[in-house]
Every structure is written in structure tokens, then in C-alpha cells.
Design an enzyme around this catalytic site. Structure first.
Site, short mmCIF file in Angstrom:
data_model
loop_
_atom_site.label_atom_id
_atom_site.label_comp_id
_atom_site.label_asym_id
_atom_site.label_seq_id
_atom_site.Cartn_x
_atom_site.Cartn_y
_atom_site.Cartn_z
N LYS A 103 6.74 100.53 10.62
CA LYS A 103 8.14 100.52 11.04
C LYS A 103 8.25 101.35 12.31
CE LYS A 103 11.92 98.72 9.34
NZ LYS A 103 12.04 97.59 8.39
N ASP A 135 15.28 94.96 13.07
CA ASP A 135 15.86 95.65 11.92
C ASP A 135 17.27 96.00 12.41
OD1 ASP A 135 14.90 96.87 9.16
OD2 ASP A 135 16.16 98.41 10.06
N1 GLU Z 1 13.08 94.68 9.26
C1 GLU Z 1 12.79 93.66 8.29
C2 GLU Z 1 12.41 94.31 6.97
O1 GLU Z 1 12.94 95.34 6.63
C3 GLU Z 1 11.82 92.61 8.80
C4 GLU Z 1 10.52 93.11 9.32
C5 GLU Z 1 9.65 92.03 9.98
O2 GLU Z 1 10.05 90.88 10.04
O3 GLU Z 1 8.55 92.39 10.42
O4 GLU Z 1 11.62 93.81 6.21
#
Ligand code: GLU
Length: 451
Positions: free
Chosen positions: A128, A168
């Protein structure tokens, strides 16, 4: 090996090491609690220190993001990327732009992402990133300059086979476009597969935008089937009004349910007539194009009431609640209000929106509870499908992607139920998700040796 004592020691270590990392500690403790059951059966994972290795990220990158605002002023933000685990595949996880972003928040999100991505069954590691940059009130040009400055440092650490960021909170198609543009300038490589959530006009996947919300409602559908029930004609409380909330509302309508709320940081709109048709289109335009406040919805439609500063949970009775805004937005008081009002299913569209006390209360009162790492995994799963299409250099149709997404949500649901059952806590999706997610990662880590 006394599994309980072993887990207690790890929990103690986590809590004393970084007491100020509240969100990370909350996420880690929840997983560690579920691990008591696993370590008893697989003492080998304790001997091989799988848990101790898993709670430390592979690496954390922290950097400065200098950018210029529209008035020529110099601005500086903090940028982060937490690469947590690549046991199952390249690091994968979104970028969050929000003033609350700090290392604790991104470590919690990166940690959750390991298990979530594992549950999808795809070859995706966990990561992340993001920044404390506040996109609210910023012009398009300011957002572009920020994204370019952010990528100036991030590009060193990412790549289609290394680390694949996505969106996100605060990061959607617009930001992904600016980020990819700058990556291309810096590397001189058109590597579409380095980011997911791209525009469908140049390398994105159909349904990616809708995927988290759609997947959430597919998961709810699976949960209700267990009780021979369905979404049809049920009132559904939804919090948030961003990407996840929008497409959860859309899919609830497809299933014949009645989505009766949405919210933003200024308050909640309740529309007992249902957020649908023209009203749903208005919401999309308000939030995605005009980027305005949610109160405008209630000013425009007489069926709606705006409650300033309130969250949705106690405002109207509903059988289903879908927290789709942010972490810790549904606490014990909210859970009590939901149960009093006859709620029978809560599924998380956001990451960790329900406090541990609220989760325990809901589970203790027979409410079906879907944890985000299972119920909101449709977003990252479709990112995985976007990566596959980029590698194959072709695009699947809407129907093909939607069908695959639904299949993935079904199998995540099954994996959670099977693991919960096998480890003696049937109906407990929290244990099911943690255990099923963990076992796949643990096996890979063990196969790959002490690294
Ligand atoms: N931010 C999204 C999550 O919390 C998607 C992450 C992504 O697609 O890599 O899973």
C-alpha cells in the site's frame, strides 16, 4: 508448543514495539487472534517464524513530495510505499491520498492487502502507499503536478513484475492517468502493467471502476444464500459516496434491494425512496465530475433528508449495512443501533471500517459479518484481471470480466466458509478470511525458504 502463549508473546511484541501505530496494531491483532487456531494445527509455522516474518514489511519507502500550487507557492507532502509481502506475486495494492495518511494507516492497509490478495486466488503480493496530500479543493493542474512529483520518487520502486500500485481513497482514473504519464516520461517505457485502474481507453479493464462495489454486493448475495435469503426488497444502509459506495448502491439496485443512504465527511443523506435512476446519476455527477458536497443531493431531491455531521447507522432501519467510507467508521454504539433496528448482515466495502468491539457485538448477535479483506476483494481481483489483459495485450468484454469477478467473489466466500468450518468456528467470516488468506501465503513463504 503452547499456541496461545506463543501468540500472546507476538501480540505483546507488536504492542510494545510501536504503541502509536494504532491502526496497524488493530489489524495485526485481529489476524493474530485467528492464528491461535492455525498454530495449534501447524506448529511448523511457529518454528519457521512465519508470523514474525509476516508482520514486518519487506520494506518501507518514505519520501518527500515537493510540488507547486496554482499561485506559484511551494508545497511539500510526505510520500510512502509499504511493500509488505511478495510471497505470492508482485507487490500489489492501492495508493491513498488523504490528510490522515501516515505510516500506521499504510501499514494496516498493506498488511490487510496480503490476506485479501491471497484470498482472490491470484498471484498477487501485498502493498500500500500514498500521501498526506489533501485532494479536496485542489485544481486539476495541482493534482497533476502532485502526481508527477509523487511518481518522480516512486518510479524507482515499482514495475509490472515488481510492484503494481492502483487507486484507493483520493486516487481514481484521473490520478492513475497522471501517474502513468510521468512513469512513461521517466522510464521511456510504455509499461501499462505498472499501474491498474487505468482508463478503459488506454489499457484499463472494463468493470474495474465498478468492481469493489459490485464484488461487495456479490459477496452479500452469497452470505444471504446461506440463510436462504436474498437482497431483494431489503433496505440497505451505505456509508461513503466514493467509488466503492457508488457501485455498491448500483449493484444493490440490480438485485432489487433499496439503497437508502450515502454520506461524506460533512454528513449523511437518507433517501427512503431509494438512491436509483436519475438520483443515482446525480450522485455520480456530483461526486465524480463536480466534486461537490453530499448535502446537494437532499437540496435537489425532496425524497431525501440531510443529517449534518451524522453517520448513517442509527438514522433509519435496514436489514443490511455496507460501510464503504473509511477505517473505524462503525463503532459499538452504531452496531447496537443496527441490531436494535433489525440489521442481519454487515459487509465491509471499506478497509477495517468496523471497530473490533463492534465486530464482536455484531457476531455475538447473530449478524452475518463480512470482513473487508474478503468482501471488498473484488477491486484488487479485477486489478489482477487488468494485469492479465495487459500481459495478453487484449481486452475482455464487460460480461467476461463481470462473470470472472462474480466467480472470484463466490470462491472467496467459499474459502472463508470452508476455513471457518474446518477450524471449528462456523459462520465466523473473520477467522475464515484470516485463516484461508494466511495458509496460502504461509505455504509459499515456507516453500521459498528463510528470506
Ligand atoms: N485499494 C483497493 C483495495 O483496498 C484496490 C487495490 C488494487 O487494486 O491494487 O483493495
Amino acid at each position: 508448543m503452547d499456541a496461545n502463549q506463543y501468540i500472546d508473546e507476538i501480540i505483546q511484541d507488536v504492542l510494545t514495539k510501536y504503541p502509536w501505530q494504532k491502526e496497524f496494531n488493530q489489524a495485526a491483532l485481529e489476524v493474530l487472534e485467528s492464528m491461535r487456531l492455525v498454530i495449534e494445527r501447524y506448529p511448523k509455522y511457529a518454528e519457521h517464524r512465519i508470523l514474525e516474518r509476516l508482520i514486518v514489511p519487506d520494506r518501507v519507502v518514505v519520501f518527500r513530495v515537493p510540488w507547486q500550487d496554482d499561485h506559484g507557492g511551494y508545497q511539500v507532502n510526505r510520500g510512502f510505499r509499504v511493500q509488505f509481502s511478495n510471497a505470492l506475486g508482485p507487490y500489489k495494492g492501492g495508493l491513498r491520498l488523504h490528510p490522515t495518511v501516515n505510516l500506521s494507516v499504510l501499514k494496516f492497509l498493506g498488511f490487510e492487502q496480503i490476506f485479501k490478495n491471497s484470498l482472490t486466488g491470484l498471484a498477487l503480493g501485498g502493498a500500500k502507499g500514498g500521501s498526506d496530500f489533501d485532494p479536496k479543493g485542489k485544481s486539476d493542474d495541482e493534482v497533476m503536478r502532485f502526481c508527477q512529483a509523487f511518481m518522480n520518487e516512486l518510479f524507482h520502486y515499482i514495475g509490472p513484475d515488481t510492484d503494481v500500485p492502483a487507486g484507493d481513497i483520493g486516487v481514481g482514473v484521473r490520478e492513475i492517468g497522471y501517474l502513468l504519464g510521468q512513469y512513461k516520461m521517466l522510464t521511456r517505457i510504455y509499461a501499462g502493467g505498472v499501474l491498474t485502474g487505468k482508463s478503459i481507453h488506454w489499457g484499463g479493464s472494463l468493470i474495474r471502476t465498478e468492481a469493489t462495489g459490485y464484488g461487495l454486493v456479490y459477496f452479500v448475495d452469497e452470505m444471504l444464500r446461506i440463510r436462504d435469503d436474498e437482497i431483494r426488497e431489503k433496505q440497505v444502509l451505505v456509508s461513503g459516496s466514493g467509488n466503492v459506495a457508488q457501485y455498491a448502491i448500483d449493484k444493490v439496485n440490480h438485485f432489487g434491494g433499496i439503497p437508502i443512504s450515502c454520506s461524506d465527511s460533512s454528513g449523511t443523506v437518507i433517501d427512503l425512496d431509494g438512491i436509483r435512476g436519475e438520483k443515482f446519476d446525480f450522485l455520480l455527477d456530483l461526486k465524480n465530475v463536480r466534486r461537490g458536497r453530499i448535502a446537494e443531493y437532499a437540496e435537489r431531491f425532496r425524497t431525501a433528508t440531510f443529517y449534518p455531521g451524522k453517520r448513517p447507522w442509527g438514522l433509519a432501519p435496514a436489514k443490511i449495512a455496507l460501510p464503504c467510507a473509511t477505517q473505524n467508521e462503525l463503532d459499538l454504539d452504531d452496531a447496537t443501533a443496527l441490531v436494535e433496528n433489525g440489521c442481519m448482515c454487515v459487509a465491509e466495502g471499506a478497509n477495517m471500517p468496523t471497530t473490533p468491539e463492534a465486530v464482536a457485538y455484531l457476531q455475538g448477535h447473530g449478524v452475518l459479518f463480512g470482513p473487508g479483506k474478503a468482501s471488498n476483494a473484488g477491486g484488487v481481483a479485477t486489478s489482477g484481471l487488468e494485469m492479465s489483459q495487459n500481459s495478453l495485450r487484449l481486452s475482455w468484454t464487460r460480461e467476461e470480466v463481470d462473470e470472472k469477478l462474480r466467480g472470484i467473489m463466490r470462491s472467496i466466500h467459499k474459502r472463508c466458509r470452508d476455513a471457518a468450518e474446518e477450524f471449528g468456528t462456523p459462520d465466523n467470516y473473520v477467522n475464515g478470511a484470516n485463516i484461508a488468506g494466511f495458509l496460502r501465503v504461509a505455504k509459499a513463504m515456507d516453500d521459498q525458504g528463510l528470506v
